[in-house]
Design an enzyme around this catalytic site. Structure first.
Site, mmCIF file in Angstrom:
data_model
loop_
_atom_site.group_PDB
_atom_site.id
_atom_site.type_symbol
_atom_site.label_atom_id
_atom_site.label_comp_id
_atom_site.label_asym_id
_atom_site.label_seq_id
_atom_site.Cartn_x
_atom_site.Cartn_y
_atom_site.Cartn_z
ATOM 1 N N LYS A 52 0.837 -1.214 0.000
ATOM 2 C CA LYS A 52 0.000 0.000 0.000
ATOM 3 C C LYS A 52 0.867 1.256 0.000
ATOM 4 C CE LYS A 52 -3.678 -2.448 2.411
ATOM 5 N NZ LYS A 52 -4.351 -2.728 3.693
ATOM 6 N N GLN A 96 -4.130 -0.784 9.858
ATOM 7 C CA GLN A 96 -4.046 -2.156 9.341
ATOM 8 C C GLN A 96 -4.593 -3.136 10.384
ATOM 9 O OE1 GLN A 96 -3.003 -3.082 6.165
ATOM 10 N NE2 GLN A 96 -3.621 -5.142 6.741
ATOM 11 N N ASP A 119 -10.718 3.275 4.425
ATOM 12 C CA ASP A 119 -10.958 1.829 4.440
ATOM 13 C C ASP A 119 -12.457 1.522 4.515
ATOM 14 O OD1 ASP A 119 -8.949 0.025 4.061
ATOM 15 O OD2 ASP A 119 -8.213 0.086 6.129
#
Ligand code: NAD
Length: 287
Positions: A52, A96, A119
């Protein structure tokens, strides 16, 4: 009539999306800024974060990365998120997952400013999606919808089976498929007989984390198969589908690696770009 299988090349499609974003960012008013937070030493999480961050640098984004030891206190993490929420250079915040067990996912995810929640895990964004007004769609389901779009198959009324019902893949996917007026069946680890559901499906999306869960005898000829799974078997990365055999019956199928994975990364970048546009009040021209 013989079915000619087409491999859905996620890597290629993602590359096109990244190239488009790079041009848009170069023309835009401000670099989209992404903050990535990683806690602990989970090897898979580290690899995903590397993908990412590398991709966001390549398209010209501003990046801040934070890597904490496993034993970090929840309070410290929340304090950092508060700071990032106020930081004018940052438009997207990614935490994450998974987080260590002493930290509550929900406390952390709902601390992120929903307008920076690239996200799509904040309850406000989950709710908006459920009501059919998506703001940020989480990257993997969004990438899967893009891949389906590439098959040019109209989803209206199609029988779609989703295997896996997690918050990050299966559940948001169901909302998106319903919005396209597909008929959706969701299976999970307590589903008694997967084949009963899969053998009539026009489209099957597998996100269970079980190698070879979907086999050729479970699918009809001409099926579209999207394999989300990422598993390590004998040192190799494989999906949840018995690819070589299912490929013989499918009209479209995604490989692993090179299918859904690169699309997930591209969609995260796209969400960060969209967050910048919304926060800065910028309306990009279509390219
Ligand atoms: P998860 O463990 O949170 O959820 C797995 C789901 O699959 C659950 O709903 C469970 O009930 C179901 N399941 C498990 N075993 C099953 C079985 N035998 N039969 C039917 N259903 C079963 O996992 P997740 O985070 O949703 O991830 C699923 C897989 O997708 C993993 O392999 C993960 O690595 C991968 N993944 C890939 C990407 C990507 O970008 N390619 C992104 C996210 C997750």
């Amino acid at each position: 009539m013989e079915t000619i299988t087409k491999i859905l090349n996620g890597s290629g499609i993602a590359q096109t999306i990244r190239a488009r974003l790079k041009t848009q960012i170069a023309r835009g008013p401000k670099k989209p800024g992404l903050a990535v937070i990683l806690v602990g030493q989970d090897p898979a999480s580290k690899i995903y974060v590397d993908f990412k961050t590398k991709a966001s640098r390549e398209v010209g984004m501003y990046l801040e990365t934070y890597h904490f030891e496993e034993n970090i206190k929840e309070k410290k993490l929340l304090k950092l998120i508060d700071k990032l929420n106020k930081n004018k250079k940052i438009h997207g915040i990614l935490v994450q997952l998974p987080l260590p067990s002493h930290i509550e996912d929900l406390s952390v995810l709902q601390r992120v400013d929903p307008r920076k929640d690239v996200d799509g895990f904040h309850p406000e964004n989950v709710g908006l999606l459920a009501m059919g007004y998506p703001r940020f769609i989480s990257a993997t389901p969004k990438g899967i919808m893009h891949l389906l779009d590439h098959t040019n198959i109209d989803l209206v009324g199609k029988e779609v089976v989703v295997i896996g019902a997690s918050n990050i893949v299966g559940k948001p996917l169901v909302q998106l498929l319903l919005d396209e007026e597909a008929t959706v069946t969701v299976c999970h680890e307590k589903t008694q007989n997967l084949k009963v559901h899969t053998e009539h499906a026009d489209i099957i999306i597998v996100a269970a984390g079980v190698p070879k869960l979907l086999t050729a005898d479970m699918v009809k000829k001409g099926v579209v198969v999207i394999d989300v799974g990422i598993n390590k078997v004998d040192g190799a990365v494989v999906g949840d589908v018995d690819f070589e055999k299912v490929k013989e019956r499918a009209s479209y199928i995604t490989p692993v690696p090179g299918g859904v994975g690169p699309m997930t990364v591209a969609m995260l970048l796209e969400n960060t770009w969209e967050a910048m546009c919304a926060i800065e009040g910028y309306r990009p021209s279509v390219i």
